[in-house]
Design an enzyme around this catalytic site. Sequence first.
Site, mmCIF file in Angstrom:
data_model
loop_
_atom_site.group_PDB
_atom_site.id
_atom_site.type_symbol
_atom_site.label_atom_id
_atom_site.label_comp_id
_atom_site.label_asym_id
_atom_site.label_seq_id
_atom_site.Cartn_x
_atom_site.Cartn_y
_atom_site.Cartn_z
ATOM 1 N N GLU A 250 37.003 -27.950 163.954
ATOM 2 C CA GLU A 250 37.373 -26.637 164.515
ATOM 3 C C GLU A 250 37.086 -25.510 163.530
ATOM 4 O O GLU A 250 36.649 -24.427 163.931
ATOM 5 C CB GLU A 250 38.851 -26.628 164.932
ATOM 6 C CG GLU A 250 39.246 -27.682 165.971
ATOM 7 C CD GLU A 250 38.313 -27.750 167.168
ATOM 8 O OE1 GLU A 250 37.811 -26.702 167.603
ATOM 9 O OE2 GLU A 250 38.085 -28.872 167.661
ATOM 10 N N CYS B 252 31.888 -33.175 170.946
ATOM 11 C CA CYS B 252 32.348 -31.791 171.052
ATOM 12 C C CYS B 252 32.273 -31.382 172.510
ATOM 13 O O CYS B 252 31.307 -31.705 173.207
ATOM 14 C CB CYS B 252 31.443 -30.901 170.202
ATOM 15 S SG CYS B 252 31.822 -29.147 170.330
ATOM 16 N N LEU B 253 33.295 -30.684 172.988
ATOM 17 C CA LEU B 253 33.312 -30.246 174.387
ATOM 18 C C LEU B 253 32.147 -29.306 174.687
ATOM 19 O O LEU B 253 31.762 -29.157 175.842
ATOM 20 C CB LEU B 253 34.644 -29.544 174.707
ATOM 21 C CG LEU B 253 35.894 -30.434 174.660
ATOM 22 C CD1 LEU B 253 37.152 -29.595 174.858
ATOM 23 C CD2 LEU B 253 35.822 -31.537 175.708
ATOM 24 N N HIS C 223 33.601 -24.581 163.854
ATOM 25 C CA HIS C 223 33.387 -23.698 165.015
ATOM 26 C C HIS C 223 33.645 -22.238 164.631
ATOM 27 O O HIS C 223 32.917 -21.343 165.050
ATOM 28 C CB HIS C 223 34.344 -24.063 166.161
ATOM 29 C CG HIS C 223 33.821 -25.118 167.088
ATOM 30 N ND1 HIS C 223 32.625 -25.005 167.758
ATOM 31 C CD2 HIS C 223 34.348 -26.310 167.475
ATOM 32 C CE1 HIS C 223 32.436 -26.080 168.520
ATOM 33 N NE2 HIS C 223 33.466 -26.891 168.362
HETATM 34 ZN ZN LIG Z 1 33.665 -28.779 169.100
#
Ligand SMILES: [Zn+2]
Length: 170
Positions: free
Chosen positions: A136, A93-94, A139
């Site tokens: 996503e 994950c970024l 998130h």
């Molecule tokens: Zn992520």
Amino acid sequence: MPLRPILKYGAEVLHRPTAPVGEVTPEVEQLVQDMVETMYAAPGIGLAATQVGVGKRLFVADLSVGKAKGELIVFLDPAWVEREGMQLEEEGCLSVPGFEATVARPERVVLAGRDRTGQPQTIEASGLLARCFQHEMDHLDGTLFVDRLRGLQKDLILRRIRKLGRAGKW
Ligand SMILES: [Zn+2]
């Protein structure tokens, strides 16, 4: 401001559920554009609004990271229609740079919501795109992949993140 800073694990907005996008205002259009450019620059295959500090229910995804035309997906206010099967793959994950872990995800999904212009869209996905959608969507509920881990594996990652934090490197 095309590129937006990507927040890391621990930033409050990443750990809270998001609010509906609602009307597609010029601010929403700008946010989408900035998120696409930020995702490509990172580089990554998906980015949720929470990762750039906006608590709204939207994400962008592109398995080609901008290399293939027509691969970009923008989802506003997405909701599950179907989820089935299970796949186990490593993911990262970024917002959790430097860490990867194997996470159980559905093998096939159907997701419905709106595109960047506000028009209804429904997309069926399997494999990597299904995994990306689930990541996503998590998130947008304030959940990161680390939250889905258990026991030692989770403790180890969180300990290392805290250590990096103390050293001012997170
Ligand atoms: Zn992520």
